[in-house]
Design an enzyme around this catalytic site. Structure first.
Site, PDB file in Angstrom:
ATOM      1  N   ASP A 115       0.866  -1.182   0.000  1.00  0.00           N
ATOM      2  CA  ASP A 115       0.000   0.000   0.000  1.00  0.00           C
ATOM      3  C   ASP A 115       0.903   1.234   0.000  1.00  0.00           C
ATOM      4  OD1 ASP A 115      -2.010   1.858   0.145  1.00  0.00           O
ATOM      5  OD2 ASP A 115      -2.592   1.418   2.209  1.00  0.00           O
ATOM      6  N   ASN A 161      -3.092   3.339  12.991  1.00  0.00           N
ATOM      7  CA  ASN A 161      -4.204   2.387  13.046  1.00  0.00           C
ATOM      8  C   ASN A 161      -3.795   0.945  12.780  1.00  0.00           C
ATOM      9  OD1 ASN A 161      -7.201   1.834  13.003  1.00  0.00           O
ATOM     10  ND2 ASN A 161      -6.658   1.155  10.932  1.00  0.00           N
ATOM     11  N   HIS A 162      -2.814   0.774  11.872  1.00  0.00           N
ATOM     12  CA  HIS A 162      -2.479  -0.585  11.440  1.00  0.00           C
ATOM     13  C   HIS A 162      -1.010  -0.683  11.079  1.00  0.00           C
ATOM     14  CE1 HIS A 162      -3.973   1.920   8.103  1.00  0.00           C
ATOM     15  NE2 HIS A 162      -2.884   1.495   7.492  1.00  0.00           N
ATOM     16  N   GLN A 183      -3.088  -5.370   6.135  1.00  0.00           N
ATOM     17  CA  GLN A 183      -2.841  -4.275   7.091  1.00  0.00           C
ATOM     18  C   GLN A 183      -3.668  -4.495   8.368  1.00  0.00           C
ATOM     19  OE1 GLN A 183      -3.947  -1.450   4.053  1.00  0.00           O
ATOM     20  NE2 GLN A 183      -2.025  -0.340   4.299  1.00  0.00           N
ATOM     21  N   ARG A 197       1.212  13.861  10.073  1.00  0.00           N
ATOM     22  CA  ARG A 197      -0.128  13.617   9.538  1.00  0.00           C
ATOM     23  C   ARG A 197      -0.511  12.264  10.085  1.00  0.00           C
ATOM     24  NH1 ARG A 197      -2.340   9.829   5.660  1.00  0.00           N
ATOM     25  NH2 ARG A 197      -3.952  10.735   4.362  1.00  0.00           N
ATOM     26  N   ASP A 234      -2.556   9.158  10.111  1.00  0.00           N
ATOM     27  CA  ASP A 234      -3.357   8.439   9.128  1.00  0.00           C
ATOM     28  C   ASP A 234      -4.555   7.751   9.793  1.00  0.00           C
ATOM     29  OD1 ASP A 234      -3.279   7.201   6.281  1.00  0.00           O
ATOM     30  OD2 ASP A 234      -3.425   5.430   7.563  1.00  0.00           O
ATOM     31  N   TYR A 290     -10.457   5.318  13.243  1.00  0.00           N
ATOM     32  CA  TYR A 290     -10.706   3.872  13.347  1.00  0.00           C
ATOM     33  C   TYR A 290      -9.915   3.162  14.448  1.00  0.00           C
ATOM     34  CZ  TYR A 290     -11.634   5.477   8.587  1.00  0.00           C
ATOM     35  OH  TYR A 290     -12.036   6.216   7.510  1.00  0.00           O
ATOM     36  N   GLU A 309     -12.519  -0.160  18.428  1.00  0.00           N
ATOM     37  CA  GLU A 309     -13.729  -0.868  17.961  1.00  0.00           C
ATOM     38  C   GLU A 309     -14.657  -1.105  19.150  1.00  0.00           C
ATOM     39  OE1 GLU A 309     -10.564  -2.290  17.677  1.00  0.00           O
ATOM     40  OE2 GLU A 309     -10.272  -1.272  15.766  1.00  0.00           O
ATOM     41  N   GLU A 355      -6.065  12.889   9.565  1.00  0.00           N
ATOM     42  CA  GLU A 355      -6.736  12.374   8.375  1.00  0.00           C
ATOM     43  C   GLU A 355      -7.994  11.672   8.858  1.00  0.00           C
ATOM     44  OE1 GLU A 355      -7.034   9.380   4.728  1.00  0.00           O
ATOM     45  OE2 GLU A 355      -6.286   8.751   6.650  1.00  0.00           O
TER      46      GLU A 355
HETATM   47  C1  NOJ Z   1      -5.135   6.714   4.045  1.00  0.00           C
HETATM   48  C2  NOJ Z   1      -4.044   6.958   3.053  1.00  0.00           C
HETATM   49  O1  NOJ Z   1      -4.179   8.246   2.508  1.00  0.00           O
HETATM   50  C3  NOJ Z   1      -4.126   5.878   2.001  1.00  0.00           C
HETATM   51  O2  NOJ Z   1      -3.219   6.115   0.965  1.00  0.00           O
HETATM   52  C4  NOJ Z   1      -3.900   4.549   2.649  1.00  0.00           C
HETATM   53  O3  NOJ Z   1      -4.079   3.516   1.690  1.00  0.00           O
HETATM   54  C5  NOJ Z   1      -4.853   4.309   3.814  1.00  0.00           C
HETATM   55  N1  NOJ Z   1      -4.947   5.453   4.698  1.00  0.00           N
HETATM   56  C6  NOJ Z   1      -4.424   3.135   4.641  1.00  0.00           C
HETATM   57  O4  NOJ Z   1      -3.300   3.479   5.399  1.00  0.00           O
END
Ligand code: NOJ
Length: 546
Positions: free
Chosen positions: A64, A106-107, A172, A202, A204, A208, A211, A246
């Protein structure tokens, strides 16, 4: 030169978003790196930006593009070393440019040693670092984000014979934030980079983190509590550093991420962005004024982050179904331009490469309340490649010149991490930095100018906004004000010439000074103020009582 301890620097910033891999390859291996990026700092300084947001550059299997991290405390070997990063950071700081790095809380990647341990057996001490379940039926109320790839937020782990939770790709796995050891570890990771000297994160995918059964598992109070705790630690140990959220959410759900000025300093304004594109296509200001009316007030120390495009698909999550259909219809005619709930295109192709529309959209980006972000390459009008998978079509190499590999790399073209754009409209021979530097009227030169004008006053970053509602709804007009500085912005969002009468009685006696040419427009009198505007034209006027 050291950067002054200005706690509100984020309000006056102009941010440039870049992925190190896409920008400049210094060692000829086909992948951009920190030495290459450092060599391009003069370019960024000339452009006029004063902050860089770097996408993840940590070791990762890159499934990713680095948002799948396998080691949080070093640099992916393809991008250089930690030393290279530090040199780049010092170079940025010397030029008065701050650096925002990515923190994926988050992951992790499923290749991260924590997950490897966690899955190795049900009684491993790290078992509880991730979210495991015997069934895949828990948290049913949770939406799937990558709808084109994933069928469920649960994935089966054949090793420990149970399911793990993931909000994004199944490679992830989500960390378990109910576990204090995870929270402590992630703060240690943040501290690691803060001690090195990064200016901001930033964060991310922050909605989330936690849970809970019977909820959407988004924006939960427990998640906000964790984020507030991180902020408290940042303020205590690293004052002046900044956190950017984000959180792809509706305005009402976004508001809590600012807390009482004790959670995030900044958050992306996700709902505004698609409505700017919508307003332009409908030739009507309404989508923009409507969403701005719904935008809540935020604490004085906080700020919205505004953007037109970024490294992801142009997200259509924060619009209604009807609005989404409309956006697809007018901006993504071909199916291959669509991805998940969005459109994987860059700014220039979205706007038919129409210079007037590109300028107008950037004009609004730089004058609406918030801190603007420019996505690398959009300052020269780069195109995209919708035939590359996932979101890779908007992550092609930066186009520096018309020469070998567009000046990005000396490697064999076949070995580049991604092919360059080659078509006659957007290819590197047609669109590149070198040729745009040679003409005063290029998009690049214009972007330099608008950034300079934006930065000539603090009113755009910190001022209040008041919309005017002239009868002509093809015109979007607003007044920005800070102290005794007043700026009037007038945008013609239509493709034809317009006349507009503005009610400026409150400013009677002021003259208008057009901010790009510094020309004087007639004094405001008793009559409605008449302006005529060409297609997609916009004005920024300083109001002065002389
Ligand atoms: C948001 C990011 O902008 C994106 O590119 C990414 O795939 C997801 N979060 C997962 O981390």
């Amino acid at each position: 030169m050291s950067l002054t301890q200005d706690a509100l620097w984020h309000k006056d910033a102009v941010i440039y978003q870049v992925h190190v891999r896409t920008f400049s390859d210094s060692n000829g291996d086909g992948v951009g790196d920190f030495q290459g990026l450092a060599q391009r700092l003069d370019y960024l300084q000339e452009l006029g930006i004063n902050a860089i947001w770097l996408m993840p550059f940590f070791p990762s299997p890159l499934r990713d593009d680095g948002y799948d991290i396998s080691d949080y405390e070093s640099v992916h070997p393809a991008y250089g070393t930690l030393e290279d990063f530090k040199k780049f950071l010092a170079g940025a700081h010397e030029r008065g440019i701050r650096v925002i790095i990515e923190m994926v809380l988050n992951h992790t990647s499923d290749q991260h040693p924590w997950f490897q341990e966690s899955r190795s057996s049900q009684n491993n001490p790290r078992r509880d670092w991730y979210v495991w379940s015997e069934t895949d039926t828990r948290y049913r109320g949770t939406r799937i984000i990558f709808v084109d790839t994933e069928m469920s937020n649960w994935a089966w782990d054949p090793i420990s014979k149970s399911y793990y939770w993931h909000r994004f790709f199944s490679h992830q796995p989500d960390l378990n934030y109910d576990n204090p050891a995870v929270r402590e570890q992630m703060w240690n990771v943040m501290k690691f980079w803060l001690e090195i000297g990064v200016d901001a994160f930033r964060l991310d995918a922050v909605p989330y983190l936690v849970e809970r059964e019977g909820t959407s598992c988004e924006n939960l109070p427990e998640t906000h509590a964790i984020l507030k705790e991180l902020r408290r630690k940042v303020d205590q140990e690293f004052p002046g550093r900044m956190l950017l959220a984000e959180a792809n959410q509706w305005p009402a759900d976004l508001r809590p991420y600012f807390g009482d000025g004790d959670e995030f300093h900044m958050a992306f304004h996700f709902p505004l962005m698609p409505r700017m594109f919508m307003g332009l296509k409908l030739e009507d200001r309404k989508p923009i004024t409507e969403i701005m009316q719904q935008t809540p007030e935020i604490p004085a120390s906080c700020q919205w982050c505004l953007f037109l495009r970024n490294h992801d698909e142009l997200t259509l999550e924060m619009v209604t179904d009807m609005e989404r259909d409309y956006m697809y219809d007018v901006y993504a005619g071909s199916k291959s331009m669509r991805l998940n709930l969005g459109i994987r295109r860059r700014l220039a192709p979205l706007l038919d490469n129409d210079r007037r529309r590109i300028e107008l959209m950037n004009g609004m980006l730089m004058s609406l309340p918030g801190t603007p972000i420019i996505y690398y390459g959009d300052e020269i009008g780069m195109g995209d490649n919708i035939y590359l998978g996932d979101r890779n079509g908007v992550r092609t190499p930066m186009q520096w010149s018309g020469g070998w590999n567009g000046g990005f790399s000396s490697a064999d073209p076949e070995s580049l991490y991604s092919p360059l754009l080659l078509n006659p409209v957007y290819g590197y021979q047609a669109v590149n930095v070198l040729s745009q530097k040679r003409t005063e009227h290029s998009l690049l030169s214009w972007m330099q100018r608008i950034i300079r004008v934006r930065r000539s006053t603090r009113v755009f970053g910190a001022g209040s906004i008041e919309f005017l509602y002239p009868a002509n709804h093809r015109v979007l007009a607003y007044v920005r004000q800070l102290g005794n500085e007043t700026v009037l912005v007038v945008n013609n969002v239509s493709s034809s010439a317009q006349a507009v009468e503005l009610d400026l009685r409150r400013y009677k006696g002021n003259i208008l000074i057009e901010m790009f040419g510094r020309n004087i427009f007639p004094r405001v009198g008793d009559l409605p103020y008449l302006l005529t505007m060409g297609p997609y034209q916009f004005y920024w006027f300083r109001l002065r009582r002389i």
